[in-house]
Design a protein around this motif. Structure first.
Motif, short mmCIF file in Angstrom:
data_model
loop_
_atom_site.label_atom_id
_atom_site.label_comp_id
_atom_site.label_asym_id
_atom_site.label_seq_id
_atom_site.Cartn_x
_atom_site.Cartn_y
_atom_site.Cartn_z
N UNK A 15 0.78 -1.10 0.04
CA UNK A 15 0.04 0.09 0.17
C UNK A 15 0.92 1.33 -0.04
N UNK A 16 2.01 1.29 0.86
CA UNK A 16 2.88 2.49 0.68
C UNK A 16 3.52 2.54 -0.69
N UNK A 17 3.96 1.45 -1.25
CA UNK A 17 4.54 1.65 -2.53
C UNK A 17 3.65 2.02 -3.58
N UNK A 18 2.40 1.64 -3.63
CA UNK A 18 1.51 2.08 -4.53
C UNK A 18 1.22 3.49 -4.39
N UNK A 19 0.92 3.99 -3.12
CA UNK A 19 0.92 5.56 -2.73
C UNK A 19 2.19 6.35 -3.23
N UNK A 20 3.06 5.77 -3.11
CA UNK A 20 4.54 6.47 -3.50
C UNK A 20 4.39 6.66 -5.00
N UNK A 21 3.74 5.34 -6.01
CA UNK A 21 3.95 5.44 -7.34
C UNK A 21 2.79 6.57 -7.78
N UNK A 35 1.91 9.29 -6.22
CA UNK A 35 2.62 10.62 -5.88
C UNK A 35 3.49 10.79 -7.11
N UNK A 36 4.30 9.90 -7.25
CA UNK A 36 5.61 10.07 -8.26
C UNK A 36 4.79 10.32 -9.90
N UNK A 37 3.78 9.63 -10.11
CA UNK A 37 2.96 9.78 -11.42
C UNK A 37 2.40 11.41 -11.35
N UNK A 73 3.65 13.78 -10.05
CA UNK A 73 4.66 14.57 -9.85
C UNK A 73 5.50 14.47 -11.34
N UNK A 74 5.04 13.48 -12.34
CA UNK A 74 5.77 13.11 -13.51
C UNK A 74 7.34 12.77 -13.11
N UNK A 75 7.45 12.15 -11.78
CA UNK A 75 8.73 11.57 -11.72
C UNK A 75 8.74 9.96 -12.08
N UNK A 76 9.92 9.87 -12.28
CA UNK A 76 10.24 8.29 -12.73
C UNK A 76 9.66 7.07 -11.69
N UNK A 77 8.73 6.31 -12.12
CA UNK A 77 8.42 5.53 -11.09
C UNK A 77 9.47 4.24 -10.45
N UNK A 78 10.27 3.88 -11.45
CA UNK A 78 11.36 2.84 -11.19
C UNK A 78 12.66 3.84 -10.93
N UNK A 79 13.18 3.41 -9.75
CA UNK A 79 14.57 4.12 -9.58
C UNK A 79 15.64 2.99 -8.77
N UNK A 80 16.38 2.61 -9.68
CA UNK A 80 17.18 1.57 -9.53
C UNK A 80 18.38 1.91 -8.18
N UNK A 81 18.46 2.98 -8.10
CA UNK A 81 19.33 3.40 -6.67
C UNK A 81 18.46 3.07 -5.70
N UNK A 82 17.17 3.23 -5.69
CA UNK A 82 16.30 3.10 -4.53
C UNK A 82 16.42 1.68 -3.99
#
Length: 77
Positions: free
Chosen positions: A30-36, A38-40, A42-51
């Protein structure tokens, strides 16, 4: 502890632990979906390999500190 319990008692304990794990995975998802979302927005990339690498490093470190039977590779999977 575990050696002192019967197979049935150990299985019952595993069942209880599995329920806790599923509930925690649900909270995490649920937290991961909420982050997704929010990122969408904010037009930020969903996948962040460094994270992803940081998360894996963290859980492997926690596992190593516990000294349990699973190795870092198993925890990563």
């Amino acid at each position: 502890m575990a050696a002192e319990l019967s197979v049935e008692a150990l299985r019952a304990e595993i069942d209880q632990i599995d329920e806790v794990i599923v509930r925690l995975l649900d909270r995490r998802a649920r937290c991961a979906y909420a982050i997704g979302r929010t990122k969408r927005e904010q037009r930020r990339p969903i996948y962040e390999p460094a994270r992803e690498a940081a998360v894996l490093e963290h859980v492997r470190a926690v596992n190593a500190a516990l000294g349990g039977p699973l190795d870092g590779e198993a925890i990563g999977r």
